[in-house]
Design a protein around this motif. Structure first.
Motif, PDB file in Angstrom:
ATOM      1  N   PHE A 120     -24.381 -27.907  13.704  1.00  0.00           N
ATOM      2  CA  PHE A 120     -24.362 -27.098  12.491  1.00  0.00           C
ATOM      3  C   PHE A 120     -23.153 -26.169  12.506  1.00  0.00           C
ATOM      4  N   GLN A 121     -22.844 -25.633  11.325  1.00  0.00           N
ATOM      5  CA  GLN A 121     -21.902 -24.515  11.269  1.00  0.00           C
ATOM      6  C   GLN A 121     -22.584 -23.351  10.576  1.00  0.00           C
ATOM      7  N   MET A 122     -22.202 -22.137  10.989  1.00  0.00           N
ATOM      8  CA  MET A 122     -22.734 -20.915  10.406  1.00  0.00           C
ATOM      9  C   MET A 122     -21.582 -20.029   9.963  1.00  0.00           C
ATOM     10  N   GLY A 123     -21.765 -19.348   8.834  1.00  0.00           N
ATOM     11  CA  GLY A 123     -20.820 -18.316   8.447  1.00  0.00           C
ATOM     12  C   GLY A 123     -21.038 -17.072   9.303  1.00  0.00           C
ATOM     13  N   SER A 124     -20.028 -16.219   9.365  1.00  0.00           N
ATOM     14  CA  SER A 124     -20.126 -15.012  10.202  1.00  0.00           C
ATOM     15  C   SER A 124     -20.218 -13.735   9.374  1.00  0.00           C
ATOM     16  N   GLY A 173     -31.023 -17.100  18.737  1.00  0.00           N
ATOM     17  CA  GLY A 173     -30.241 -16.823  19.930  1.00  0.00           C
ATOM     18  C   GLY A 173     -29.217 -17.923  20.155  1.00  0.00           C
ATOM     19  N   VAL A 174     -28.098 -17.583  20.761  1.00  0.00           N
ATOM     20  CA  VAL A 174     -27.039 -18.564  21.040  1.00  0.00           C
ATOM     21  C   VAL A 174     -26.498 -18.349  22.450  1.00  0.00           C
ATOM     22  N   THR A 175     -26.347 -19.443  23.185  1.00  0.00           N
ATOM     23  CA  THR A 175     -25.591 -19.423  24.430  1.00  0.00           C
ATOM     24  C   THR A 175     -24.202 -19.959  24.097  1.00  0.00           C
ATOM     25  N   TRP A 176     -23.217 -19.065  24.075  1.00  0.00           N
ATOM     26  CA  TRP A 176     -21.861 -19.486  23.700  1.00  0.00           C
ATOM     27  C   TRP A 176     -21.241 -20.294  24.828  1.00  0.00           C
ATOM     28  N   LEU A 177     -20.717 -21.471  24.482  1.00  0.00           N
ATOM     29  CA  LEU A 177     -20.204 -22.413  25.480  1.00  0.00           C
ATOM     30  C   LEU A 177     -18.698 -22.335  25.647  1.00  0.00           C
ATOM     31  N   LYS A 178     -17.975 -22.282  24.527  1.00  0.00           N
ATOM     32  CA  LYS A 178     -16.513 -22.193  24.612  1.00  0.00           C
ATOM     33  C   LYS A 178     -15.931 -21.799  23.264  1.00  0.00           C
ATOM     34  N   SER A 179     -14.687 -21.310  23.294  1.00  0.00           N
ATOM     35  CA  SER A 179     -13.932 -20.986  22.087  1.00  0.00           C
ATOM     36  C   SER A 179     -12.671 -21.831  22.088  1.00  0.00           C
ATOM     37  N   LEU A 180     -12.330 -22.382  20.916  1.00  0.00           N
ATOM     38  CA  LEU A 180     -11.204 -23.310  20.815  1.00  0.00           C
ATOM     39  C   LEU A 180     -10.321 -22.955  19.627  1.00  0.00           C
ATOM     40  N   PRO A 181      -9.005 -23.185  19.744  1.00  0.00           N
ATOM     41  CA  PRO A 181      -8.152 -23.059  18.559  1.00  0.00           C
ATOM     42  C   PRO A 181      -8.525 -24.127  17.541  1.00  0.00           C
ATOM     43  N   MET A 182      -8.472 -23.808  16.269  1.00  0.00           N
ATOM     44  CA  MET A 182      -8.767 -24.788  15.222  1.00  0.00           C
ATOM     45  C   MET A 182      -7.896 -26.037  15.372  1.00  0.00           C
ATOM     46  N   LYS A 224     -12.780 -30.633  11.819  1.00  0.00           N
ATOM     47  CA  LYS A 224     -11.945 -29.790  10.950  1.00  0.00           C
ATOM     48  C   LYS A 224     -12.395 -29.905   9.501  1.00  0.00           C
ATOM     49  N   GLU A 225     -12.665 -31.129   9.063  1.00  0.00           N
ATOM     50  CA  GLU A 225     -13.108 -31.344   7.680  1.00  0.00           C
ATOM     51  C   GLU A 225     -14.466 -30.681   7.448  1.00  0.00           C
ATOM     52  N   PHE A 226     -15.358 -30.793   8.423  1.00  0.00           N
ATOM     53  CA  PHE A 226     -16.687 -30.166   8.355  1.00  0.00           C
ATOM     54  C   PHE A 226     -16.571 -28.658   8.184  1.00  0.00           C
ATOM     55  N   LEU A 227     -15.652 -28.029   8.918  1.00  0.00           N
ATOM     56  CA  LEU A 227     -15.498 -26.571   8.876  1.00  0.00           C
ATOM     57  C   LEU A 227     -14.728 -26.099   7.644  1.00  0.00           C
ATOM     58  N   SER A 228     -14.023 -27.005   6.981  1.00  0.00           N
ATOM     59  CA  SER A 228     -13.205 -26.591   5.828  1.00  0.00           C
ATOM     60  C   SER A 228     -14.065 -26.199   4.632  1.00  0.00           C
ATOM     61  N   ASP A 229     -15.300 -26.703   4.586  1.00  0.00           N
ATOM     62  CA  ASP A 229     -16.214 -26.383   3.493  1.00  0.00           C
ATOM     63  C   ASP A 229     -17.226 -25.365   4.010  1.00  0.00           C
ATOM     64  N   SER A 230     -16.882 -24.096   3.937  1.00  0.00           N
ATOM     65  CA  SER A 230     -17.700 -23.055   4.565  1.00  0.00           C
ATOM     66  C   SER A 230     -18.921 -22.727   3.716  1.00  0.00           C
ATOM     67  N   GLY A 231     -19.919 -22.163   4.370  1.00  0.00           N
ATOM     68  CA  GLY A 231     -21.135 -21.736   3.694  1.00  0.00           C
ATOM     69  C   GLY A 231     -21.975 -20.935   4.663  1.00  0.00           C
ATOM     70  N   ALA A 232     -23.157 -20.480   4.212  1.00  0.00           N
ATOM     71  CA  ALA A 232     -24.030 -19.696   5.080  1.00  0.00           C
ATOM     72  C   ALA A 232     -24.499 -20.524   6.267  1.00  0.00           C
ATOM     73  N   ALA A 233     -24.886 -21.788   6.002  1.00  0.00           N
ATOM     74  CA  ALA A 233     -25.334 -22.687   7.063  1.00  0.00           C
ATOM     75  C   ALA A 233     -25.226 -24.116   6.554  1.00  0.00           C
ATOM     76  N   LYS A 234     -24.760 -25.028   7.406  1.00  0.00           N
ATOM     77  CA  LYS A 234     -24.566 -26.412   6.986  1.00  0.00           C
ATOM     78  C   LYS A 234     -24.703 -27.338   8.188  1.00  0.00           C
ATOM     79  N   GLN A 235     -25.248 -28.527   7.955  1.00  0.00           N
ATOM     80  CA  GLN A 235     -25.427 -29.501   9.037  1.00  0.00           C
ATOM     81  C   GLN A 235     -24.341 -30.563   8.980  1.00  0.00           C
ATOM     82  N   TYR A 236     -23.826 -30.940  10.141  1.00  0.00           N
ATOM     83  CA  TYR A 236     -22.839 -32.010  10.243  1.00  0.00           C
ATOM     84  C   TYR A 236     -23.532 -33.342  10.009  1.00  0.00           C
ATOM     85  N   GLY A 237     -22.957 -34.175   9.125  1.00  0.00           N
ATOM     86  CA  GLY A 237     -23.599 -35.430   8.756  1.00  0.00           C
ATOM     87  C   GLY A 237     -23.003 -36.666   9.398  1.00  0.00           C
ATOM     88  N   GLY A 238     -21.956 -36.509  10.193  1.00  0.00           N
ATOM     89  CA  GLY A 238     -21.317 -37.657  10.809  1.00  0.00           C
ATOM     90  C   GLY A 238     -22.034 -38.117  12.064  1.00  0.00           C
TER      91      GLY A 238
END
Length: 207
Positions: A5-9, A113-122, A130-144
């Motif tokens: 998933f992706q979450m907005g901050s 709760g989240v256990t943060w694993l790593k941080s990466l440059p875009m 990258k395409e998944f993250l380009s369409d931001s929102g409050a919460a979204k599931q990756y469909g691939g």
């Protein structure tokens, strides 16, 4: 199977990325509607109408986002949170409600709760992510399609993979066969953690 998933901050439009990282959680916002753990869709709809007076199209969008956060996400799923030119990857925990932060000026009462694993440059992400993250929102599931193991490696682009291939050390067939044999024995070990590590290693080798 694990999901991504992706979450907005910015719940309530307030940037919370520093707090998310320091306090190991993510939040979707929506104060004023109470604990959502055992709330039906109909009850959630009524609460949103009473509290926020959304129009019908808005209501559907917000219902979907909240349902995704509270019910679709599960302990052990992965989440990506964008942070400017960076993205943070975390392992999600269970949904919980913190009444202390159910206020209009904070609004981070609905949490996971989240256990943060790593941080990466875009720039290091693969094209699909990258395409998944380009369409931001409050919460979204990756469909691939999702990998069977090591999502933290899968989200990176090809340059790292190519570099890793260039540095690979040659191992003869006999040594490989011995190693695979050991892993196969570990798959039937009484130690659950050892079985899991063996399974991941074999899946990585099979790619």
């Amino acid at each position: 199977m694990m999901k991504l998933f992706q979450m907005g901050s910015k719940p309530l439009g307030i940037e919370r990325i520093t707090t998310f990282l320091q306090d190991n959680y993510v939040s979707i916002g929506y104060p004023g509607i109470g604990d959502l753990e055992n709330v039906s869709t109909e009850e959630l709809r009524d609460r949103l109408i009473r509290t926020y007076r959304y129009s019908e199209p808005e209501l559907t969008e917000h219902l979907q986002a909240i349902h995704l956060f509270v019910h679709t996400m599960q302990d052990g799923d992965y989440v990506l949170v964008s942070d400017g030119d960076w993205v943070h990857l975390g392992d999600l925990g269970d949904y919980f409600y913190n009444e202390l932060f159910d206020t209009p000026d904070n609004g981070t009462c609905h949490r996971r709760g989240v256990t943060w694993l790593k941080s990466l440059p875009m720039t290091d992400l693969n094209a699909g992510v990258k395409e998944f993250l380009s369409d931001s929102g409050a919460a979204k599931q990756y469909g691939g399609p999702m990998p069977s193991a090591r999502v933290d490696l899968w989200i990176t682009g090809s340059p790292d993979s190519e570099q890793a291939g260039d540095d690979r050390v040659y191992v003869d067939e006999e040594t490989l066969s011995m190693a695979i044999g050991i892993l196969k024995q570990a798959l039937v070990s009484e130690d659950a953690e050892r079985r899991e590590r063996a399974a991941i290693a074999i899946l990585q080798y099979a790619k």
